[in-house]
Structures are given as structure tokens and as C-alpha cells.
Design an enzyme around this catalytic site. Structure first.
Site, short mmCIF file in Angstrom:
data_model
loop_
_atom_site.label_atom_id
_atom_site.label_comp_id
_atom_site.label_asym_id
_atom_site.label_seq_id
_atom_site.Cartn_x
_atom_site.Cartn_y
_atom_site.Cartn_z
N SER A 417 0.84 -1.20 0.00
CA SER A 417 0.00 0.00 0.00
C SER A 417 0.87 1.25 0.00
O SER A 417 0.35 2.36 0.01
CB SER A 417 -0.92 0.03 1.22
OG SER A 417 -0.15 0.20 2.41
N HIS A 438 -4.51 -4.71 -1.97
CA HIS A 438 -4.09 -4.48 -0.59
C HIS A 438 -5.12 -5.06 0.37
O HIS A 438 -6.16 -4.45 0.63
CB HIS A 438 -3.90 -2.98 -0.33
CG HIS A 438 -3.50 -2.67 1.07
ND1 HIS A 438 -4.02 -1.61 1.78
CD2 HIS A 438 -2.64 -3.29 1.91
CE1 HIS A 438 -3.50 -1.59 2.99
NE2 HIS A 438 -2.66 -2.59 3.09
N GLU A 450 -8.20 -2.94 -1.00
CA GLU A 450 -7.99 -1.79 -1.88
C GLU A 450 -7.43 -2.31 -3.21
O GLU A 450 -6.37 -2.93 -3.23
CB GLU A 450 -7.03 -0.79 -1.24
CG GLU A 450 -7.66 -0.06 -0.06
CD GLU A 450 -6.70 0.91 0.63
OE1 GLU A 450 -7.10 2.07 0.86
OE2 GLU A 450 -5.56 0.51 0.92
N ASN A 488 -4.60 4.65 4.25
CA ASN A 488 -3.42 5.22 4.89
C ASN A 488 -3.24 6.69 4.54
O ASN A 488 -2.72 7.47 5.35
CB ASN A 488 -2.17 4.44 4.52
CG ASN A 488 -2.08 3.12 5.27
OD1 ASN A 488 -2.83 2.87 6.22
ND2 ASN A 488 -1.18 2.25 4.85
#
Length: 584
Positions: A417, A438, A450, A488
Site C-alpha cells: 500500500s 491491498h 484496496e 493510509n
């Protein structure tokens, strides 16, 4: 024979907060007098009350419930036994409104302010009757069972304090015990995070739905950030951000241009029926029309490869095997392969004990899982997931080998990621087949994946990944290849803002966590979450994000770096921010 008394409650200001309070009081059996100078606010409130009554089967007139009076005339409040002020967060405006209410109401009638940033004692003094004024501080618009911080002004009379506590109980609100400075810190942290989500959406990086889904599933939040903005009211959030930006000069609070455009266009969220989503009269989301099929064509996936033997690789292999796919896990050596197979078996056994799968399903999953130490074993796979160490050089070497040993058309996925999917794609020599997948840890438990694409990712590869995620019971959100993806990119600036509080004398990290958890319903406050992620992992992610974007909000935290250098890693070695505490 006595007749039960019906409380008469006044609400001044029928924006998002005031309308929600009016509906709560009405549902609690109060006669309610709602006052607003805006005719559209009165009309909207009336329509929603009728819709709510009809949904309960009470008819359009709410027969059987006490009356609701909606008016622009504040003199109607002369009958009220308690009045709540819910006007704009401006000190001069609130003082003027509170002073007017005190003058209109009978002596001693409690008047409650909903301020979130101003001093309740100062407002009470400004009203001209400090003994009559107390506060109701909300983090998000009130709802039955929702949190509220009752603010007992030291100047308030005993009768006012008792009326405040009684109202909280009657409306079914949940009082929280949070110090005002920590509540203010929680508001600042969350508002900046919501603002960044709006900026990310405005950039077109991901859809509003995918941003919300990513943060709900990836972080366990009760609502996504854009759903939260719609609930709060886009205008209310915009005003709160603007006030903080003017006061502090902190660019984190400069309202997203998207929020400004939405306010101008009257797209104010649930209260106007349109914000980041569309809403009906009851405030429920109106489902958008189903989109057509993507341009890609999903390829069948019956055999999956996983490269790696760590926690993430084992979790993904378990998901694939339990999901009916023959799975080949390739480890560096025989010992690592054996340990990985044993760990998957132990994990499946725990799922049997918890009643999530049957013993027969466990055995079937293990029968579909094989291990190897040779990448050539991946030659017959339809999709291969790389889950090795988070080091770009190691990944590039691996993708070069995968490009050689895997059959043409095999989808190659990396679980990174924070590193470049495009670089992995180029190293493979077949960039059209390469995507990012991810998974979140632990992969067997977490629903979110993701799905990242590069400029050269083929639509067939993306369609294959979407279909596989759906078949495995996972929810895929899509975004371009960029460091941090969605979760994130939004989570770590929020955690960085929390770490910045350590630079200020008197910060109480336990109280800040409590304010975020109790006020906003987050499963963990920021400091407990840092411990859970790992301080070393958090620092590494901060560094990668800053290297990629170079933004001030992403500068790695010096206190965090010093803690990691001293060997504090968080929960994994019981040395961190909150790891020494017993948390209930």
C-alpha cells in the site's frame, strides 16, 4: 385523577442540530416550539416530521403526539419550560439570542446553548441571567442513544443543572464524561480528517462511496468521512472549519473547495436532501442507479498463488483456500513453508471453535492448500498475489521472476500500500497484467481490499480481481496507484495531528482517546490505534507518505521517531502510548 404533564420545549435554530433536537424532543413526548427565521428551514422540518409520522403509521398529522409549532415568531417561546439555542457558532450571535430568550421566557426557565467552541460561562454572563444557562455539547447531530456532553456551568442554578440532566435522560441521550479541552482536541482531529477526505474526493482520486467504504471497513468507523459530513451538514462543517482556520492559521482547517462549492449550491447534506449522496425525506440514502458492467471481462480464477510466508501471506492463502480456490503458497524454504501451513491450520481451527466454519470446511480448505519453495509451482495459477517483505528491491526481483514463470494472462497482484505498483508492473515485463490488491490484516477477518490500478493495468485484470473479491466475500474499493491508497492517505495525517498534540503541555492522551471513542464512536482513539498498528510500522508509513508527497501534514513525527529509537514498538512489545494501561 391527575393528568400527566406534557413538557413544553423550545428549539431556536432549525439547522441540522436544531432539527435533530426537535425530532428527539417530539418523539420523547414533548410539546415542541421550533423557531427559525428561514422559511425553508421551517418547511423542511415540517415535511420531515410528517414523513416520520407517516412512516410510524401515525398519519400525516402525527395524531396522538403533543403538538409541534413551527414559527418565525420568537414570542411563541413565552410558554416554553426549557429552551435550547442551536444557532450558528458565533459568540455575538449566541449572546444576542440567549439574552433575547432570557428576556422572553419566564424567570428561571433553563436556557441551554449547543456551543462546541465557546465558553458556556461567558455566554451565560452575556445572556444577563447566568443562573439560567447551561450547555449541551454534541460531537455529531443528536440521535437516540447518541453521545452528549452536558456542560454544567459553575454559574448555573441547581434548578438549571437538574433540568439539563433530566432533559438528557428524557431524550434518550448518552452522557459522556470528557474534559472540555480533550473534546475540543477530538473535534479538531476529526474535522481535519473529514476535510482531507473531501479534498481527496474533489481530486477525483476515488469515488465518495469508495472513500466512505474504505474508512468504514478499514478502520471500523461507524460512518465514512463523507457520510459524516452529510450528517453534520456541509454548511455546519464548513463554518466550523473556517472558524478554526481563521483562528489558528492551520491549513488543515482551510475548507476544501468542494465543501465551499457545495454550500454555494445548497447541497448541504441530509438536511437539504443532497450532499455527497442523495437522501429521502426521512434522511435515508437514496440508492444510486446501478452502473453498467465494466469494460473488462473477468477471467476464471480456480487456482491462486501466494508468494510469502508471513502473517499477510498466510492470511491471504487461508482466504483463498477457504473460498474454494486451489492455493499454492510459495515460501523461501521448507521450514517457512511448514510453519505457514501449520499457522493456517491453527487459524482455521480457531474459526471452527468460534462457529464460523464447520470441521468439514476446515478440512476442505486445508486440502486445497499446498506449499512449495519453487516459484515454478505458480505456472498453472490464474492469479498470483505477492506478499513478501515491504522492500521495493525485493519486490522488483520477484516480479521479474513472476513475469517469466507465470502463464500469459495470469493476473499478478502486489499487496503493497506504500510502494509503487507501477514499478512492480514494469519489472514483470507484462504491466497490463499487474494490479495492487491491498488486503487488510488479519485478511480472514477484514472485509476490505484496496484494488489499485496503474495506467497500464488491463480492464480484464481489474474485472478478474473485482469478481474474485466479491466471490470471497470481500469488498473492493478502487483507486489509482499512489502511496497510501485511500485508508493510509487519510488515516496517517489524522494520527500525525494527534502526535502533534504531544508538543503541547498538558495533553492527556487517555482523555483524547476517550473523547474520540465516546464522542464519535470510533473503536479506538488515535494513541491506542498507534499502539495497535505498531509505532515502528506507523513511523515507516509516515516516512513513505512524506517521501511521496512532501506535504507538511505528512512530516514524520519526531516524538514517534524518538520512541521507536528507544525500542518502544506499541502493543507488540507492550511499550507505547497506552499499552501499560488496562483498557475497558
Amino acid at each position: 385523577m391527575t393528568t400527566e404533564h406534557t413538557p413544553i420545549t423550545g428549539i431556536v435554530g432549525l439547522g441540522t442540530l436544531g432539527e435533530a433536537l426537535l425530532r428527539l424532543a417530539h418523539e420523547a413526548g414533548h410539546e415542541v416550539i421550533g423557531v427559525d427565521t428561514a422559511l425553508d428551514a421551517l418547511d423542511r422540518t415540517a415535511r420531515r416530521l410528517k414523513a416520520a409520522d407517516a412512516a410510524r403509521g401515525e398519519g400525516a398529522d402525527g395524531a396522538g403526539r403533543p403538538a409541534v409549532t413551527l414559527t418565525t415568531d420568537p414570542s411563541a417561546l413565552s410558554r416554553a419550560e426549557l429552551v435550547i439555542e442551536a444557532v450558528t457558532e458565533d459568540e455575538a450571535v449566541k449572546k444576542a439570542v440567549l439574552g433575547d430568550l432570557v428576556a422572553r421566557c419566564a424567570p428561571g426557565v433553563p436556557v441551554l446553548t449547543t456551543t462546541t467552541t465557546l465558553s458556556v460561562p461567558r455566554l451565560a454572563i452575556g445572556s444577563g441571567s447566568p443562573g439560567s444557562v447551561a450547555g449541551l455539547r454534541f460531537f455529531t447531530p443528536p440521535a437516540a442513544g447518541g453521545p452528549v456532553l452536558p456542560v454544567h456551568s459553575p454559574l448555573a442554578s441547581a434548578a438549571t443543572a437538574a433540568a439539563l440532566d433530566a432533559l438528557v435522560e428524557e431524550l434518550g441521550l448518552r452522557p459522556v464524561a470528557v474534559a472540555a479541552p480533550s473534546a475540543a482536541d477530538a473535534d479538531d482531529l476529526v474535522l481535519a480528517y473529514l476535510n482531507r477526505a473531501a479534498i481527496l474526493c474533489d481530486e477525483g482520486y476515488a469515488s465518495a462511496r469508495d472513500i466512505d467504504t474504505a474508512m468504514r471497513l478499514g478502520c471500523g468507523l461507524p460512518l465514512g468521512p463523507l457520510e459524516t459530513l452529510d450528517l453534520m451538514g456541509i454548511d455546519s462543517a464548513h463554518a466550523a472549519l473556517l472558524a478554526r482556520w481563521r483562528r489558528t492559521g492551520d491549513c488543515a482547517f482551510e475548507p476544501s473547495p468542494l465543501l465551499s462549492r457545495m454550500v454555494t449550491a445548497g447541497r448541504l447534506g441530509r438536511k437539504s436532501g443532497e450532499g455527497f449522496a442523495a437522501y429521502d425525506e426521512l434522511g435515508a440514502v437514496v440508492a444510486p442507479a446501478a452502473g453498467g458492467p465494466g469494460a473488462g471481462r473477468a477471467r476464471p480464477v480456480t487456482r491462486v498463488g501466494v508468494v510469502g510466508s508471513g502473517a499477510m501471506a498466510r492470511g491471504i492463502a487461508e482466504v483463498m483456500a477457504a473460498g474454494g480456490r486451489h492455493t499454492v503458497l510459495v515460501a523461501r524454504g521448507a521450514e517457512q513453508a511448514e510453519r505457514a501451513l501449520a499457522a493456517v491450520g491453527d487459524s482455521l481451527t480457531r474459526r471452527v471453535r468460534r462457529g464460523r466454519i464447520s470441521p468439514a470446511e476446515r478440512e476442505s480448505a486445508l486440502a486445497r492448500l499446498e506449499t512449495s519453495t519453487d516459484l515454478a509451482a505458480l505456472g498453472g495459477c490464474d492469479l498470483v498475489v505477492e506478499a513478501v517483505v515491504e522492500d521495493l528491491d525485493a519486490k522488483l526481483v520477484l516480479f521479474g521472476r513472476l513475469g517469466e514463470v507465470c502463464a500469459p494472462g495470469t493476473v499478478l497482484a502486489t499487496t503493497t500500500s506504500s510502494l509503487s505498483v507501477a514499478a512492480c508492473a514494469e519489472a514483470s515485463g507484462r504491466p497490463a497484467d499487474v494490479i495492487g490488491l491491498h488486503f487488510f490484516n488479519p485478511a480472514p477477518v477484514m472485509r476490505l481490499v484496496e484494488l489499485a490500478h496503474t495506467a497500464e493495468s488491463h480492464e480484464d485484470a481489474l474485472a478478474t480481481a473485482r469478481t474474485l473479491c466479491r466471490d470471497l466475500g470481500k469488498t473492493a474499493v478502487e483507486c489509482p496507484d499512489r502511496t497510501g491508497f485511500i485508508v493510509n492517505r487519510l488515516l496517517f495525517p489524522y494520527l500525525g495531528d494527534a502526535l502533534d498534540l504531544l508538543e503541547r503541555a498538558g495533553t492527556d492522551i487517555a482523555a483524547t482517546d476517550a473523547a474520540v471513542e465516546q464522542g464519535y464512536g470510533y473503536p479506538m482513539g488515535p494513541f491506542a490505534l498507534l499502539d495497535t498498528i505498531g509505532l515502528d510500522v506507523s513511523l515507516a508509513i509516515q516516512e513513505r507518505l512524506f517521501d511521496s508527497f512532501g506535504l507538511p501534514e505528512l512530516v514524520p513525527s519526531q516524538p514517534l521517531a524518538e520512541l521507536v529509537a528507544a525500542g518502544a514498538l506499541g502493543r507488540k512489545n507492550q511499550r507505547g502510548f497506552r499499552t501499560g494501561e488496562r483498557r475497558g
